[in-house]
Write a protein that holds these residues in place. Structure first.
Motif, PDB file in Angstrom:
ATOM      1  N   MET A 248     -85.922  14.645 -36.674  1.00 20.71           N
ATOM      2  CA  MET A 248     -86.292  13.281 -37.065  1.00 20.71           C
ATOM      3  C   MET A 248     -85.039  12.503 -37.447  1.00 20.71           C
ATOM      4  N   MET A 249     -84.893  11.276 -36.933  1.00 22.40           N
ATOM      5  CA  MET A 249     -83.713  10.474 -37.201  1.00 22.40           C
ATOM      6  C   MET A 249     -83.765   9.883 -38.602  1.00 22.40           C
ATOM      7  N   ASP A 250     -82.583   9.842 -39.270  1.00 22.46           N
ATOM      8  CA  ASP A 250     -82.537   9.245 -40.595  1.00 22.46           C
ATOM      9  C   ASP A 250     -82.452   7.724 -40.481  1.00 22.46           C
ATOM     10  N   SER A 251     -82.501   7.050 -41.626  1.00 25.30           N
ATOM     11  CA  SER A 251     -82.558   5.586 -41.633  1.00 25.30           C
ATOM     12  C   SER A 251     -81.281   4.963 -41.077  1.00 25.30           C
TER      13      SER A 251
ATOM     14  N   VAL B 176     -78.455   1.912 -36.774  1.00 26.33           N
ATOM     15  CA  VAL B 176     -77.404   1.766 -35.760  1.00 26.33           C
ATOM     16  C   VAL B 176     -78.019   1.528 -34.385  1.00 26.33           C
ATOM     17  N   LEU B 177     -79.087   2.243 -34.067  1.00 28.86           N
ATOM     18  CA  LEU B 177     -79.754   2.049 -32.779  1.00 28.86           C
ATOM     19  C   LEU B 177     -80.303   0.627 -32.657  1.00 28.86           C
ATOM     20  N   GLU B 178     -80.857   0.104 -33.745  1.00 24.04           N
ATOM     21  CA  GLU B 178     -81.375  -1.264 -33.731  1.00 24.04           C
ATOM     22  C   GLU B 178     -80.241  -2.275 -33.543  1.00 24.04           C
TER      23      GLU B 178
ATOM     24  N   LEU C 283     -71.497  -7.258 -35.798  1.00 22.43           N
ATOM     25  CA  LEU C 283     -70.386  -6.454 -36.314  1.00 22.43           C
ATOM     26  C   LEU C 283     -70.476  -6.347 -37.833  1.00 22.43           C
ATOM     27  N   THR C 284     -70.891  -7.434 -38.477  1.00 23.66           N
ATOM     28  CA  THR C 284     -71.094  -7.415 -39.925  1.00 23.66           C
ATOM     29  C   THR C 284     -72.152  -6.380 -40.296  1.00 23.66           C
ATOM     30  N   ASN C 285     -73.254  -6.376 -39.567  1.00 24.10           N
ATOM     31  CA  ASN C 285     -74.329  -5.417 -39.833  1.00 24.10           C
ATOM     32  C   ASN C 285     -73.875  -3.982 -39.580  1.00 24.10           C
ATOM     33  N   LEU C 286     -73.124  -3.790 -38.498  1.00 22.17           N
ATOM     34  CA  LEU C 286     -72.666  -2.448 -38.146  1.00 22.17           C
ATOM     35  C   LEU C 286     -71.696  -1.915 -39.192  1.00 22.17           C
ATOM     36  N   SER C 287     -70.800  -2.781 -39.665  1.00 17.12           N
ATOM     37  CA  SER C 287     -69.849  -2.373 -40.699  1.00 17.12           C
ATOM     38  C   SER C 287     -70.569  -1.980 -41.982  1.00 17.12           C
ATOM     39  N   ALA C 288     -71.572  -2.766 -42.365  1.00 18.53           N
ATOM     40  CA  ALA C 288     -72.315  -2.472 -43.590  1.00 18.53           C
ATOM     41  C   ALA C 288     -73.070  -1.151 -43.471  1.00 18.53           C
ATOM     42  N   THR C 289     -73.498  -0.815 -42.257  1.00 22.36           N
ATOM     43  CA  THR C 289     -74.281   0.399 -42.045  1.00 22.36           C
ATOM     44  C   THR C 289     -73.409   1.655 -41.990  1.00 22.36           C
TER      45      THR C 289
END
Length: 232
Positions: free
Chosen positions: A1-4, A9-11, A29-35
């Protein structure tokens, strides 16, 4: 099962593929960096034309709001590292990446890890993305996520930032000159001072050039101008 985090990241990767313009890409890129937790990104794109190979460079920093900037070179991408990426054909990590350190205080001054993600087409290496400032104790799962994100991000960079303009280019010498100074990081006011014109006139030249090149914004216009050889 994939974690949050994996799901996030997939989204984001799916959102990157659907980005209609450069500002949308910067937001992702902002969202990806925060994740994931990186502090800067540098990308190299390979251009092949008439048996000649050249490179285009893009960078974005968290401290600068992830605004994408074009550059003529990037010390983090040495010839040795590019050759290594072409051989490895998968994501790899470098620790204490001295190649990213320069005398420029706005550049990368990090002792954390950098994850490099190469991309390929039928001719070989087509691009290389560096995620900078990753915590040194990153797990294999995070490296895999960065590899996935790099593949998606690289393809969208190429589509949005280095595409040829669909309309004929008919830039005036003044418009080209303003784009050239803009590529060196000058503001409209600084360009106006260099050329002996008003800031309003400099803005007008840049706006005209952006529209003629079919670009989304000034940064995109500079990148297209590089791609078409209008500025060197």
């Amino acid at each position: 099962m994939m974690d949050s985090r994996t799901l996030s990241v997939l989204e984001i990767c799916e959102a990157v593929l659907n980005c209609p313009d450069v500002p949308s890409l910067e937001a992702q890129l902002t969202n990806l960096s925060a994740t994931i937790g990186f502090s800067a990104l540098k990308a190299l794109h390979v251009r092949r034309e008439n048996s000649k190979t050249s490179y285009r460079f893009v960078s974005a920093h968290r401290d600068a709001g992830w605004q994408l900037q074009v550059g003529r070179s990037s010390p983090i991408f040495s010839d040795e590292l590019i050759e290594n990426a072409a051989r490895q054909k998968t994501a790899f990590t470098k620790h204490d990446c001295a190649a990213g350190r320069t005398n420029n205080p706005t550049d990368d001054q990090t002792s954390a890890s950098t994850v490099f993600v190469p991309t390929f087409d039928r001719c070989g290496l087509s691009g290389l993305i560096a995620f900078i400032g990753i915590p040194s104790d990153l797990s294999g799962v995070i490296i895999n996520l960065l590899h996935l994100a790099g593949l998606y991000t690289s393809s969208r960079f190429a589509a949005l930032l280095f595409e040829e303009a669909t309309n004929p280019t008919d830039l005036t010498p003044r418009e080209v000159e303003c784009l050239k100074w803009s590529s060196n990081g000058l503001t409209s006011s600084e360009i106006a001072e260099k050329l002996g014109i008003s800031r309003h006139t400099a803005d007008w030249y840049l706006k005209e050039a952006t529209q003629k090149l079919g670009a989304q914004n000034r940064t995109h216009a500079v990148m297209i101008a590089y791609r078409k050889g209008l500025i060197i």
